[in-house]
Design a protein around this motif. Structure first.
Motif, PDB file in Angstrom:
ATOM      1  N   ALA A 173       0.813  -1.218   0.000  1.00  0.00           N
ATOM      2  CA  ALA A 173       0.000   0.000   0.000  1.00  0.00           C
ATOM      3  C   ALA A 173       0.843   1.263   0.000  1.00  0.00           C
ATOM      4  CB  ALA A 173      -0.914   0.009   1.227  1.00  0.00           C
ATOM      5  N   GLU A 174       0.350   2.276  -0.669  1.00  0.00           N
ATOM      6  CA  GLU A 174       0.975   3.597  -0.614  1.00  0.00           C
ATOM      7  C   GLU A 174       0.546   4.347   0.639  1.00  0.00           C
ATOM      8  OE1 GLU A 174       0.045   5.642  -4.198  1.00  0.00           O
ATOM      9  OE2 GLU A 174       1.008   4.154  -5.494  1.00  0.00           O
ATOM     10  N   LEU A 175      -0.642   4.021   1.159  1.00  0.00           N
ATOM     11  CA  LEU A 175      -1.171   4.625   2.379  1.00  0.00           C
ATOM     12  C   LEU A 175      -1.900   3.539   3.155  1.00  0.00           C
ATOM     13  CD1 LEU A 175      -2.067   7.077   4.203  1.00  0.00           C
ATOM     14  CD2 LEU A 175      -4.062   7.285   2.690  1.00  0.00           C
ATOM     15  N   VAL A 176      -1.648   3.471   4.465  1.00  0.00           N
ATOM     16  CA  VAL A 176      -2.329   2.493   5.315  1.00  0.00           C
ATOM     17  C   VAL A 176      -3.264   3.240   6.256  1.00  0.00           C
ATOM     18  CG1 VAL A 176      -2.061   0.769   7.126  1.00  0.00           C
ATOM     19  CG2 VAL A 176      -0.486   0.791   5.175  1.00  0.00           C
ATOM     20  N   LEU A 177      -4.545   2.922   6.157  1.00  0.00           N
ATOM     21  CA  LEU A 177      -5.546   3.381   7.110  1.00  0.00           C
ATOM     22  C   LEU A 177      -5.825   2.209   8.030  1.00  0.00           C
ATOM     23  CD1 LEU A 177      -7.970   5.116   4.602  1.00  0.00           C
ATOM     24  CD2 LEU A 177      -6.056   6.150   5.846  1.00  0.00           C
TER      25      LEU A 177
END
Length: 277
Positions: free
Chosen positions: A192-196
């Protein structure tokens, strides 16, 4: 309720001492696991990381040691602590009924805690707590330097906490369940480029590998305490939480952490095995 269910319920109530009771002094690693037989990867990382630390010194959890002990590494599990337990990175939970130490605990051997909020509570109880902070999962890149590599092929993923699993569609492609093998969860996070995440270790693992991450608070299932404790233990105060996935994507990752990996590594209680405290 059958025998297996009763056994799982008991394990859930007392946590998990991974090594069976051996007929000689040894170090029992304590961590929590779900009572239905599943594996919550964040808690299971305690076993993975402690074993890997021990390999660096040529030891195992099955070793006979000079004096038996019980070790707490990863997890918001200090409400399970007993007198003379050893703490390396664990934290206070903060949830109602699990917010503090057992009142009977008068002595702990603390080498590091997750953050300053846990430190403050323990010190108020008269316990000695060093200024060494950090969740041991932050050491994953140092302990496995050649195993895991970032491969960003998804713009974002969401790693829910166990309490939030029922609030989301688990078949959605961007959802990474916290239940399952530790290595596959890490592989998914590194895509992932961003982890929420509402899973604390979804955030910790992402940030350990330099991936922007944001805490998304979908429910009141977990206290804010443990998230604030982690953020403040890595030099960040007043981090804003997202209330939904869309807001989390818009906000992007939290400010980058400030963390002394070597201090936490040096605090690992290898003396429990070699007797050289």
């Amino acid at each position: 309720m059958n025998f297996r269910s009763n056994l799982r319920r008991l394990i859930n109530e007392v946590g998990c001492d991974f090594i069976h009771q051996l007929p000689y002094p040894h170090v029992e690693l304590f961590f929590w696991q779900p009572d239905d037989g599943t594996v919550n990867f964040g808690d299971y990382l305690s076993l993975v990381i402690v074993e890997q630390c021990l390999r660096r010194f040529g030891h195992t959890l099955a070793d006979e040691v000079p004096r038996g002990a019980r070790l707490f590494a990863i997890g918001s599990i200090l409400h399970y602590a007993r007198n003379d337990d050893v703490v390396w990175g664990s934290g206070i939970n903060g949830r109602a009924g699990q917010g503090d130490l057992n009142r009977r605990v008068e002595q702990l051997d603390v080498r590091a805690v997750r953050g300053p909020r846990t430190q403050e509570i323990l010190r108020r109880r008269g316990l000695a707590v060093p200024d060494v902070f950090g969740d041991p999962a932050l050491l994953l890149p140092q302990l496995f330097p050649d195993r895991f590599q970032r491969r960003p092929v998804r713009p974002w993923i969401f790693v829910p906490n166990l309490h939030d699993l029922g609030l989301i569609d688990r078949t959605f492609a961007n959802v990474v369940s916290p239940l399952g093998s530790w290595n596959r969860r890490i592989d998914a996070i590194l895509e992932a480029e961003l982890v929420l995440a509402s899973s604390l270790h979804g955030i910790v693992v992402a940030e350990a590998f330099g991936i922007p991450a944001r805490y998304v608070r979908l429910s009141e299932g977990e206290s804010e305490f443990k998230y604030r404790d982690y953020y403040e233990g890595t030099g960040r105060f007043d981090v804003e939480f997202a209330s939904g996935l869309d807001e989390g994507r818009e906000m992007g990752g939290a400010p980058r952490l400030t963390f002394d990996h070597q201090a936490l590594m040096d605090a690992f209680p290898i003396d429990l095995w070699n007797g050289t405290h």
